[in-house]
Every structure is written in C-alpha cells, then in structure tokens.
Design an enzyme around this catalytic site. Structure first.
Site, mmCIF file in Angstrom:
data_model
loop_
_atom_site.group_PDB
_atom_site.id
_atom_site.type_symbol
_atom_site.label_atom_id
_atom_site.label_comp_id
_atom_site.label_asym_id
_atom_site.label_seq_id
_atom_site.Cartn_x
_atom_site.Cartn_y
_atom_site.Cartn_z
ATOM 1 N N TYR A 29 48.832 23.218 26.713
ATOM 2 C CA TYR A 29 49.645 23.909 27.721
ATOM 3 C C TYR A 29 50.524 24.975 27.047
ATOM 4 C CZ TYR A 29 52.932 24.861 31.467
ATOM 5 O OH TYR A 29 53.711 25.502 32.397
ATOM 6 N N SER A 111 64.384 28.953 32.146
ATOM 7 C CA SER A 111 63.298 29.241 33.088
ATOM 8 C C SER A 111 63.604 28.676 34.474
ATOM 9 C CB SER A 111 62.016 28.597 32.543
ATOM 10 O OG SER A 111 61.052 28.500 33.558
ATOM 11 N N GLN A 132 66.127 33.067 34.175
ATOM 12 C CA GLN A 132 64.899 33.772 34.588
ATOM 13 C C GLN A 132 64.615 33.427 36.031
ATOM 14 O OE1 GLN A 132 61.523 31.809 34.683
ATOM 15 N NE2 GLN A 132 61.010 33.517 36.038
ATOM 16 N N TYR A 134 62.611 34.364 39.931
ATOM 17 C CA TYR A 134 61.497 34.978 40.654
ATOM 18 C C TYR A 134 62.024 35.425 42.016
ATOM 19 C CZ TYR A 134 58.231 32.614 37.409
ATOM 20 O OH TYR A 134 57.546 32.188 36.302
ATOM 21 N N THR A 160 61.167 37.928 36.389
ATOM 22 C CA THR A 160 59.784 37.973 35.913
ATOM 23 C C THR A 160 58.908 38.585 37.001
ATOM 24 O OG1 THR A 160 60.111 36.090 34.463
ATOM 25 C CG2 THR A 160 57.845 36.545 35.115
ATOM 26 N N ARG A 169 44.515 29.445 33.585
ATOM 27 C CA ARG A 169 44.591 28.866 32.224
ATOM 28 C C ARG A 169 43.557 27.757 32.124
ATOM 29 N NH1 ARG A 169 50.996 29.116 33.078
ATOM 30 N NH2 ARG A 169 50.959 31.328 33.568
ATOM 31 N N LYS A 257 61.319 41.461 33.342
ATOM 32 C CA LYS A 257 60.400 40.913 32.331
ATOM 33 C C LYS A 257 58.965 40.991 32.840
ATOM 34 C CE LYS A 257 59.484 36.568 29.810
ATOM 35 N NZ LYS A 257 58.347 35.924 30.440
ATOM 36 N N HIS A 281 53.640 37.905 29.539
ATOM 37 C CA HIS A 281 53.769 36.464 29.766
ATOM 38 C C HIS A 281 53.032 35.677 28.660
ATOM 39 C CE1 HIS A 281 55.368 34.235 33.396
ATOM 40 N NE2 HIS A 281 54.905 33.215 32.707
ATOM 41 N N ARG A 284 49.410 34.703 29.352
ATOM 42 C CA ARG A 284 49.115 33.593 30.263
ATOM 43 C C ARG A 284 48.790 34.065 31.677
ATOM 44 N NH1 ARG A 284 51.223 28.926 27.768
ATOM 45 N NH2 ARG A 284 51.930 27.816 29.633
ATOM 46 N N GLY A 314 53.835 37.464 20.947
ATOM 47 C CA GLY A 314 53.063 37.638 19.726
ATOM 48 C C GLY A 314 53.850 37.564 18.435
ATOM 49 N N GLY A 335 58.574 32.789 22.468
ATOM 50 C CA GLY A 335 58.264 31.630 23.314
ATOM 51 C C GLY A 335 57.641 30.523 22.486
ATOM 52 N N ARG A 336 56.348 30.635 22.221
ATOM 53 C CA ARG A 336 55.656 29.553 21.498
ATOM 54 C C ARG A 336 56.293 29.207 20.149
ATOM 55 N NH1 ARG A 336 51.855 32.720 23.944
ATOM 56 N NH2 ARG A 336 50.487 31.740 25.505
HETATM 57 C C1 LIG Z 1 54.636 26.789 27.817
HETATM 58 C C2 LIG Z 1 55.116 28.114 28.310
HETATM 59 C C3 LIG Z 1 55.815 28.176 29.505
HETATM 60 C C4 LIG Z 1 56.287 29.419 29.982
HETATM 61 N N1 LIG Z 1 57.034 29.459 31.137
HETATM 62 C C5 LIG Z 1 57.529 30.644 31.571
HETATM 63 C C6 LIG Z 1 58.376 30.698 32.717
HETATM 64 O O1 LIG Z 1 58.657 29.686 33.343
HETATM 65 N N2 LIG Z 1 58.832 31.924 33.102
HETATM 66 C C7 LIG Z 1 58.552 33.086 32.422
HETATM 67 O O2 LIG Z 1 58.998 34.168 32.802
HETATM 68 N N3 LIG Z 1 57.770 33.048 31.326
HETATM 69 C C8 LIG Z 1 57.268 31.864 30.879
HETATM 70 N N4 LIG Z 1 56.501 31.820 29.745
HETATM 71 C C9 LIG Z 1 56.263 33.067 28.993
HETATM 72 C C10 LIG Z 1 57.375 33.270 27.942
HETATM 73 O O3 LIG Z 1 58.612 33.545 28.556
HETATM 74 C C11 LIG Z 1 57.058 34.447 27.020
HETATM 75 O O4 LIG Z 1 56.805 35.575 27.800
HETATM 76 C C12 LIG Z 1 55.862 34.198 26.096
HETATM 77 O O5 LIG Z 1 55.857 32.875 25.619
HETATM 78 C C13 LIG Z 1 55.961 35.162 24.926
HETATM 79 O O6 LIG Z 1 54.857 35.039 24.074
HETATM 80 P P1 LIG Z 1 54.897 34.182 22.718
HETATM 81 O O7 LIG Z 1 54.716 32.760 23.152
HETATM 82 O O8 LIG Z 1 53.753 34.729 21.950
HETATM 83 O O9 LIG Z 1 56.231 34.407 22.047
HETATM 84 C C14 LIG Z 1 56.025 30.605 29.253
HETATM 85 C C15 LIG Z 1 55.316 30.521 28.048
HETATM 86 C C16 LIG Z 1 54.869 29.300 27.570
HETATM 87 C C17 LIG Z 1 54.131 29.255 26.247
#
Ligand SMILES: Cc1cc2nc3c(=O)[nH]c(=O)nc-3n(C[C@H](O)[C@H](O)[C@H](O)COP(=O)(O)O)c2cc1C
Length: 385
Positions: A29, A111, A132, A134, A160, A169, A257, A281, A284, A314, A335-336
């Site tokens: 996930y 989030s 964040q 919506y 967002t 996904r 965003k 995102h 994703r 990234g 994020g990750r």
């Molecule tokens: C598990 C997971 C959940 C995420 N949930 C949200 C979210 O709820 N709202 C949002 O705007 N972005 C969400 N994102 C996107 C992140 O805010 C971010 O844009 C993204 O992780 C950046 O890429 P990176 O993981 O390579 O750093 C999520 C990303 C991941 C990996």
C-alpha cells in the site's frame, strides 16, 4: 536506536526493513502506485538525468540548511507530505511522526485520510502543522474542516487537486487490501511472519480514517468502499471558483497540491494560492503523468518569482533535494521515505529517515562547494545529454 535501524544507511535500506516488518498488503500500500507504476519510477529516476557541477575552494566549514516556508522558519527544506492510513504502518501512526517534526523543526501535513483526527494531532506536538483538504460535495463539510483547523491551530491548508477519481492501484487490488485489516486464512500465515505488527494492531482500538469515518454516511470498510465513498463524496466538478472560495474561507497560507503544468500554476497564483506543490501524488493517481522534477523548470520560470514552489515526489537522496532547489523549488515534500521509516521502527524509524536525508544533504552541499541552500541555482547542474 535499534541496531536494525542504525544498520540502515539510505532510504532504500529503510524500505527493505519496512518490507520485513510489515504484512505484504500494507507494505505494498505504501510502496505501490497506479497501474504500471511508470510515473512513480520516473519521479525518482528523473533526478538522475541531472548531473551536479561542484565548485571547489569555497569554505564549506558551516552549511546553512534552514529556510522559511510560508512564513515559518524550518531547519531543513523538507515537509512531511500528507499520507493516509498511518496506523496501518505502525500502531502509533501520526503520533510517531509528530515528535520528529517537532524535534527537527519541520512542518507536518495531516491527511484528510489520517488515522488520528485534527484535534488529537493538533494537541500532540508543538510542530507547525498544515491540513490537507479535499473539496467535498457538501461544502458544509469543507467549512467544518476549515473551522476545526483554525481552532486546533493549523498554520496552513493544502488542497489536493489530483484526486478527481481514485487511481487504479493494482497491487492493492491483487492483495485484497482492506481497512480495518480482515482475518483470512492468509492473515493467519502472516501472523506467524509478523507477530509484532498483528499483536499491536489487534490489541489497540480499531484503525479508522478518523477525520472522515462519520462523514460519508457509510462505513469505510475496505479499499474499494473507501475509494467509492471518497469518489462519491468528493466533488469531481470542482473548478477554480471553488479554489477561490476556499482560499477566502481560510484566509491564511493556502497551497495547491497536484499541479504539474505552468499554466495551472499561474492560474493558482492569480486565484490567490500562496504556494504551489508540484506533485502527481507519488505516482498513485494518473500513471504516465509527468514527474515533478521534469515539470519544475517550466513552473519555476512561470511563477517562481511570485510564489513558493514545493516539489513533492521521488525524493530519496539529499542530492535530489539539492537538484530540486537548484531548479527553483523552495522546499521538498516527502511521503514514502518517512513512511518506510515509520514502518521500520515507529518514531525512531522516522527519525532515522530524517537523519539520513539531513546528513546526505549536508554532505552533498559541502561536496558541491555550497554553504547555503539559498545559493543553489541552475548553474550548479546540467541535464545529461
Ligand atoms: C501510503 C500513502 C498515502 C497517501 N495519502 C495521501 C493523502 O491522503 N492525501 C494526499 O494528498 N496525498 C497522499 N499521498 C501522496 C503523498 O502526499 C505524496 O504526494 C507522495 O507520497 C510523494 O511521493 P513520494 O512518496 O515519492 O515522496 C499518499 C502517499 C502514500 C505513499
């Protein structure tokens, strides 16, 4: 810090530790993205297209990494991006990330799909926080969120705009991802492999999406219903007029965003946004969408003088942050990288992720011959031919 964490010397090492610690379904996930995951790969590999041009004999005895983001001084040009479902990755969820944001003086973005709500997170730590948001079909829900953020002391809102519908996904679909986790024959096998994760999860209150659980009118039960509920409750007919309305309602720092085009960046600025977050995102949503690092130069040229630009997606190395700043970003979101740390070792794992990126950033700045991130400029890199 645990020996397993100190043995991690890169974000890639933390990712491998996270993979060991988490049930596959939850690791995927975090780690997965939309369709063929092309965009996610390019988000990172896009940085490798640039090579750095180091200067020498420049006095790099001390290096300044601090900056000001939306009027707030932070110790690094880094922000915790909003990520949903954090208690799936560690039983404390967001509460294990916040102390690191406080200690390192970084901004934390909560989030809408978080597992602790606005008020709990608002009180948990003294770090600067953004929320964040919506656009929900019911604008009363939006007003309510905005008011709650104001009362709870959030400093910025981040809208967002790249979730017109849920991205596909496929790892989640194949794994049968559910929230809360469901018992199946496969879970019993998994318990033997990840006993600590299961013990913590089963002995704590059920994991919910704390900000939205009561809002949809239906139980948010699994990835499909979560996606369907979100798709049915979030408004796909949103336009720039809604952005203008939300900016007016909030009246403070407001970032958009999910922008990857220069004309959209210009429109966001002229509508009143105080910052642009270049993002897809994390790959994703729309597979084959342009990588943030590829989108950055044109956006920096269009709005770099008039607004703050944050690059999101990234970042895996300190040198990636340097490249983003040299190309015109004011800061980066991750994020990750911190989610891998969270899964690998809770608060200590998040700390390890930040320590790794900070020391890489500091070292690469010295080796580049640059002693202040404000000096980073396009003359310090070139696109490989
Ligand atoms: C598990 C997971 C959940 C995420 N949930 C949200 C979210 O709820 N709202 C949002 O705007 N972005 C969400 N994102 C996107 C992140 O805010 C971010 O844009 C993204 O992780 C950046 O890429 P990176 O993981 O390579 O750093 C999520 C990303 C991941 C990996």
């Amino acid at each position: 810090m645990s020996p397993a964490l100190t043995a991690c010397h890169s974000i890639a090492d933390l990712r491998l530790l996270a993979r060991k610690r988490l049930p596959k379904v939850f690791f995927d996930y975090i780690d997965g993205a939309a369709e063929d995951e092309i965009t996610m790969q390019r988000n990172s590999s896009g940085f490798n297209k640039y090579e750095l041009l180091p200067k020498v004999l420049t006095d790099v005895a001390s290096v300044n990494l601090s900056t000001t983001i939306q009027g707030v001084q932070t110790d690094l040009p880094l922000i915790f991006s909003p990520t949903g479902g954090q208690r799936l990755f560690h039983h404390l969820g967001e509460l294990a990330v916040l102390p690191v944001a406080e200690k390192e003086n970084l901004i934390f973005t909560l989030s809408s799909m978080a597992t602790h709500n606005i008020e709990v997170v608002g009180q948990a730590a003294k770090c600067n926080k953004w929320f964040q948001i919506y656009v929900w079909k019911d604008r009363g829900v939006v007003r309510d969120f905005i008011e709650r953020c104001r009362v709870a002391g959030y400093k910025g809102l981040c809208l967002t705009v790249d979730v017109q519908t849920s991205g596909q996904r496929e790892r989640d679909l194949r794994n049968g991802f559910t929230l809360p986790p469901k018992f199946t024959a496969a879970s019993l096998v998994d318990m033997a492999l990840h006993p600590s994760w299961w013990w913590h999860t089963l002995s704590k209150p059920t994991i919910t999406l704390a900000n939205v659980a009561g809002l949809t009118g239906k139980a948010v039960e699994n990835a499909t219903s979560m996606g369907q509920n979100a798709a049915s409750q979030l408004d796909p007919s949103v336009t720039w007029d809604d952005l203008a309305w939300m900016i007016e309602q909030w009246g403070g720092p407001f970032l958009v965003k999910g922008i990857v085009r220069a004309d959209d960046a210009q429109r966001a600025v002229s509508t009143g946004a105080t910052g642009i977050i270049i993002s897809n995102h994390g790959g994703r949503q729309l597979d084959h969408a342009i990588a943030p690092v590829a989108a950055l130069p044109a956006i920096a040229e269009a709005v770099g003088e008039s607004t703050q630009i944050i690059l999101d997606g990234g970042i895996r190395r300190g040198s990636d942050i340097i490249k983003a700043l040299a190309l015109g970003a004011d800061a980066c979101m991750i994020g990750r990288p911190y989610l891998f740390g969270l899964a690998a070792g809770g608060q200590e794992g998040v700390q390890r992720a930040i320590d790794i990126l900070k020391s890489e950033l500091q070292r690469s700045m010295r080796l580049l011959g640059c002693n202040d991130i404000r000096q980073l400029n396009p003359g310090l890199l070139q696109l490989m031919s």
